[in-house]
Design a protein around this motif. Structure first.
Motif, mmCIF file in Angstrom:
data_model
loop_
_atom_site.group_PDB
_atom_site.id
_atom_site.type_symbol
_atom_site.label_atom_id
_atom_site.label_comp_id
_atom_site.label_asym_id
_atom_site.label_seq_id
_atom_site.Cartn_x
_atom_site.Cartn_y
_atom_site.Cartn_z
ATOM 1 N N LEU A 31 -9.632 -6.989 2.303
ATOM 2 C CA LEU A 31 -9.465 -6.727 3.728
ATOM 3 C C LEU A 31 -9.905 -5.312 4.068
ATOM 4 O O LEU A 31 -9.607 -4.364 3.320
ATOM 5 N N LYS A 32 -10.570 -5.171 5.196
ATOM 6 C CA LYS A 32 -10.897 -3.844 5.704
ATOM 7 C C LYS A 32 -9.595 -3.152 6.095
ATOM 8 O O LYS A 32 -8.773 -3.716 6.827
ATOM 9 N N ARG A 33 -9.396 -1.963 5.644
ATOM 10 C CA ARG A 33 -8.105 -1.304 5.800
ATOM 11 C C ARG A 33 -7.774 -1.012 7.268
ATOM 12 O O ARG A 33 -6.616 -1.114 7.683
ATOM 13 N N SER A 34 -8.754 -0.690 8.055
ATOM 14 C CA SER A 34 -8.506 -0.259 9.432
ATOM 15 C C SER A 34 -7.995 -1.374 10.332
ATOM 16 O O SER A 34 -7.127 -1.159 11.171
ATOM 17 N N VAL A 65 -1.406 -15.336 8.606
ATOM 18 C CA VAL A 65 -0.098 -14.947 8.072
ATOM 19 C C VAL A 65 0.862 -14.616 9.216
ATOM 20 O O VAL A 65 0.444 -14.420 10.355
ATOM 21 N N GLU A 66 2.142 -14.557 8.881
ATOM 22 C CA GLU A 66 3.152 -14.207 9.862
ATOM 23 C C GLU A 66 2.939 -12.751 10.324
ATOM 24 O O GLU A 66 2.601 -11.872 9.538
ATOM 25 N N GLU A 67 3.163 -12.490 11.601
ATOM 26 C CA GLU A 67 2.873 -11.169 12.168
ATOM 27 C C GLU A 67 3.659 -10.056 11.488
ATOM 28 O O GLU A 67 3.110 -8.990 11.188
ATOM 29 N N GLN A 68 4.952 -10.292 11.217
ATOM 30 C CA GLN A 68 5.756 -9.237 10.607
ATOM 31 C C GLN A 68 5.310 -8.919 9.187
ATOM 32 O O GLN A 68 5.547 -7.820 8.673
ATOM 33 N N GLU A 69 4.663 -9.884 8.535
ATOM 34 C CA GLU A 69 4.221 -9.656 7.160
ATOM 35 C C GLU A 69 3.026 -8.707 7.093
ATOM 36 O O GLU A 69 2.902 -7.919 6.150
ATOM 37 N N THR A 70 2.152 -8.764 8.065
ATOM 38 C CA THR A 70 0.973 -7.888 8.038
ATOM 39 C C THR A 70 1.330 -6.438 8.319
ATOM 40 O O THR A 70 0.560 -5.540 7.985
ATOM 41 N N LYS A 71 2.508 -6.215 8.909
ATOM 42 C CA LYS A 71 2.926 -4.838 9.182
ATOM 43 C C LYS A 71 3.102 -4.037 7.885
ATOM 44 O O LYS A 71 3.002 -2.812 7.883
ATOM 45 N N VAL A 72 3.373 -4.760 6.803
ATOM 46 C CA VAL A 72 3.552 -4.112 5.500
ATOM 47 C C VAL A 72 2.330 -3.283 5.127
ATOM 48 O O VAL A 72 2.438 -2.186 4.569
ATOM 49 N N PHE A 73 1.150 -3.809 5.462
ATOM 50 C CA PHE A 73 -0.091 -3.137 5.067
ATOM 51 C C PHE A 73 -0.271 -1.807 5.804
ATOM 52 O O PHE A 73 -1.028 -0.953 5.352
ATOM 53 N N HIS A 74 0.413 -1.636 6.901
ATOM 54 C CA HIS A 74 0.291 -0.394 7.672
ATOM 55 C C HIS A 74 1.439 0.575 7.401
ATOM 56 O O HIS A 74 1.387 1.727 7.829
ATOM 57 N N THR A 75 2.484 0.085 6.700
ATOM 58 C CA THR A 75 3.650 0.946 6.490
ATOM 59 C C THR A 75 3.846 1.313 5.020
ATOM 60 O O THR A 75 3.875 2.498 4.668
ATOM 61 N N ARG A 76 3.931 0.322 4.156
ATOM 62 C CA ARG A 76 4.273 0.589 2.749
ATOM 63 C C ARG A 76 3.161 1.287 1.969
ATOM 64 O O ARG A 76 3.418 1.864 0.916
ATOM 65 N N PHE A 77 1.939 1.220 2.446
ATOM 66 C CA PHE A 77 0.834 1.782 1.677
ATOM 67 C C PHE A 77 0.386 3.158 2.168
ATOM 68 O O PHE A 77 -0.619 3.689 1.730
ATOM 69 N N GLU A 78 1.156 3.718 3.073
ATOM 70 C CA GLU A 78 0.814 5.049 3.575
ATOM 71 C C GLU A 78 0.957 6.112 2.482
ATOM 72 O O GLU A 78 0.265 7.111 2.469
ATOM 73 N N ASN A 79 1.889 5.898 1.542
ATOM 74 C CA ASN A 79 2.150 6.869 0.480
ATOM 75 C C ASN A 79 1.407 6.542 -0.809
ATOM 76 O O ASN A 79 1.833 6.905 -1.904
ATOM 77 N N LYS A 80 0.300 5.832 -0.682
ATOM 78 C CA LYS A 80 -0.570 5.485 -1.817
ATOM 79 C C LYS A 80 0.150 4.656 -2.884
ATOM 80 O O LYS A 80 -0.133 4.773 -4.072
ATOM 81 N N VAL A 81 1.121 3.834 -2.455
ATOM 82 C CA VAL A 81 1.751 2.893 -3.366
ATOM 83 C C VAL A 81 0.716 1.846 -3.740
ATOM 84 O O VAL A 81 -0.040 1.375 -2.894
ATOM 85 N N ASP A 82 0.652 1.490 -5.024
ATOM 86 C CA ASP A 82 -0.361 0.537 -5.454
ATOM 87 C C ASP A 82 0.290 -0.609 -6.226
ATOM 88 O O ASP A 82 1.422 -0.498 -6.700
ATOM 89 N N LYS A 83 -0.424 -1.701 -6.307
ATOM 90 C CA LYS A 83 0.023 -2.893 -7.025
ATOM 91 C C LYS A 83 1.385 -3.363 -6.528
ATOM 92 O O LYS A 83 2.264 -3.730 -7.316
ATOM 93 N N LEU A 84 1.551 -3.355 -5.241
ATOM 94 C CA LEU A 84 2.816 -3.757 -4.645
ATOM 95 C C LEU A 84 2.800 -5.254 -4.364
ATOM 96 O O LEU A 84 1.881 -5.758 -3.721
ATOM 97 N N PRO A 85 3.803 -6.004 -4.838
ATOM 98 C CA PRO A 85 3.857 -7.442 -4.527
ATOM 99 C C PRO A 85 4.325 -7.655 -3.088
ATOM 100 O O PRO A 85 5.396 -7.172 -2.704
ATOM 101 N N VAL A 86 3.521 -8.337 -2.316
ATOM 102 C CA VAL A 86 3.828 -8.568 -0.902
ATOM 103 C C VAL A 86 3.984 -10.070 -0.667
ATOM 104 O O VAL A 86 3.030 -10.830 -0.855
ATOM 105 N N PRO A 87 5.182 -10.549 -0.259
ATOM 106 C CA PRO A 87 5.359 -11.970 0.048
ATOM 107 C C PRO A 87 4.571 -12.330 1.313
ATOM 108 O O PRO A 87 4.593 -11.580 2.298
#
Length: 512
Positions: A31-34, A65-87
């Motif tokens: 996915l394109k990050r922006s 996907v569910e709308e609330q689930e895509t919010k994860v990509f804009h919040t949890r990865f701000e701190n360069k967390v990697d290999k995060l399992p996302v339901p």
């Protein structure tokens, strides 16, 4: 025969991370990050999103996907967390299914490794069950008193949890050959216990990937590779780097290797010690076998516990040995200063130079005298050896386990001096302490002929792994036991004492 290096430069140059293919047990979405638009997918994507690859490019992932689930990509990865399992809940063709996306955050895009979540009734998908498995296995491993006990307990617990037909603990030696030091298996399988496998079986590039990825799963080595669409990542204009992806495709030579072992599925988990790759927990299964993310995580966590236990046991053993050497060192220093005679002080008494360096013979060239203790070459050979040391400007602590490899005349006395350690006191004057270790004829048991690990076809391009892993024995001669880290440390410290003592004797003003 002397030891050979089987770490193949050829195998180590194969670009495993740019293979541009995945295994079909899951799906890959980039996915394109922006804006989370789809820019690249695996060609089996219709099984996930019910649309063909060319129809998906540039579409927003939000519509699946569910709308609330895509919010994860804009919040949890701000701190360069990697290999995060996302339901994820995927909506496709009017159906909603639960999936897990192992997400890798790159500068311009996200890589999603997506696998279907199994039924909540499945044992390995239950948090409670997973926690209990980890707790029980960890407690058992922690109770081990020796490294061998830790091996056995780990193997037994992982087999109970996973059900693999065979599980091995595979330790790398200093040349990156692998030795099977622990094994548990079902009846009828070929045992590899005690066998050594050449470094080219797990080449340099593959070993480096284990430093990035805790495990590597191949559920079915007979799989048909799935390519990516489009082939080139539109943002980077190159093949996408799949270094971090568990679902990354497998080179054909390795799947052939597994088939030659008569297995269908494998799972390897790294063991790290002192921040280096110490070895692997290697699992084999005769039929295809898939492990969920939760169960793979159990392997990852237990490998960390095992690594810590190994370190704890080995550090204690090393500490005890180091302490004993330090005691001998202190006694010898006290004897030197009390007796005022270096040769006599380190050759006789309750503790000698033989005890300090763990050697069977020593030659002491000091003040134009040459004295020996224990088993050594004859004095003429020793004088020639000292001349060689001076000619080669060896004025610092030097050690070798294969003296005949660096000093040709050493072939004359390999039985008593295959290994040598040199403590120069005053090299220009020919003053040295030489320590000798005898030859240890080693019978090396290989899993197949290591010289046939890689077999090229007549065209010189295509190649295949060996097809036999039966015992192939190699006799290694002209080598001694290796010099351990603590032995070399105490040897250098003792040399410093001798240099200081000699300096004071030659220059009395230094002592004032």
């Amino acid at each position: 025969m002397q030891k050979k290096n089987y770490d193949s430069d050829f195998c180590g140059s194969v670009p495993l991370n740019f293979i541009n293919q995945i295994q079909p047990y899951g799906f890959l979405v980039i996915l394109k990050r922006s804006d989370l638009s789809i820019i690249q997918v695996s060609q089996n994507i219709a099984g996930l999103l019910n649309e063909e690859p060319d129809q998906l490019i540039n579409k927003s992932f939000n519509q699946f996907v569910e709308e609330q689930e895509t919010k994860v990509f804009h919040t949890r990865f701000e701190n360069k967390v990697d290999k995060l399992p996302v339901p994820l809940t995927i909506n496709a063709n009017g159906q909603r299914k639960k999936y897990l996306a192992i997400t890798h955050a790159k500068e311009e895009y996200f890589i999603l490794e997506i696998e279907e979540v199994q039924s909540k009734d499945d044992k390995d998908n239950s948090f409670i069950s997973v926690y209990q498995d980890i707790k029980q296995a960890a407690y058992a491993i922690e109770s081990a008193d020796t490294v061998e006990d830790a091996y056995d307990i780990t193997l037994r617990e992982l087999k109970r949890i996973s059900g693999f037909d065979k599980i091995m603990i595979y330790q790398f030696d200093k040349d990156w050959n692998g030795i099977v030091v622990g094994e548990i298996q079902e009846e009828g399988m070929e045992s590899y216990m005690g066998l050594r496998f050449p470094a080219s079986d797990i080449p340099k590039q593959a070993r480096q990937l284990y430093l990035k990825n805790p495990y590597r799963q191949i559920p079915d080595c007979n799989y048909t590779p799935v390519k990516l669409y489009p082939i080139i990542n539109p943002l980077t204009q190159t093949f996408i780097d799949l270094s971090d992806c568990n679902i990354r495709g497998v080179p054909a030579v390795h799947t052939e290797y597994l088939r030659n072992m008569k297995i269908s599925a494998s799972m390897s988990t790294r063991i790290i010690k002192d921040e280096k790759l110490w070895g692997l927990i290697s699992c084999h299964h005769r039929d295809p076998k898939f492990l969920s993310y939760e169960l793979c995580s159990v392997f990852e966590l237990l490998s960390g516990i095992l690594s810590a236990k190994f370190s704890s046991i080995q550090n204690k053993e090393e500490y005890d040995y180091s302490s004993r050497l330090q005691e001998i060192h202190a006694k010898l220093v006290e004897q030197i200063y009390r007796q005022g005679n270096v040769v006599e002080a380190i050759s006789n008494g309750d503790s000698t130079i033989l005890d300090l360096l763990n050697i069977e013979g020593a030659a002491i060239s000091y003040k134009k005298n040459l004295e020996t203790v224990g088993k050594t070459p004859d004095k003429n050979s020793l004088k020639d050896l000292i001349i060689w040391l001076q000619t080669n400007n060896i004025d610092k602590t030097f050690h070798t386990t294969e003296l005949s490899d660096v000093y040709e005349d050493g072939l004359k006395f390999t039985d008593i001096a295959s290994g040598m350690i040199v403590l120069p006191i005053h090299a220009e004057k020919g003053e040295y302490i030489l320590g000798f270790r005898p030859e240890v004829v080693e019978k090396v048991n290989w899993g197949g002929n290591p010289d046939e690990a890689i077999n090229f076809e007549k065209d010189g391009k295509n190649y295949h792994p060996r097809n036999s892993f039966k015992l192939w024995q190699q006799t290694v001669k002209n080598t001694s036991l290796p010099w351990q880290k603590h032995e070399l440390t105490v040897a250098e410290n003792f040399r410093n004492v001798l240099v200081e003592y000699a300096l004071k004797k030659y220059n009395p003003d230094v002592a004032k």
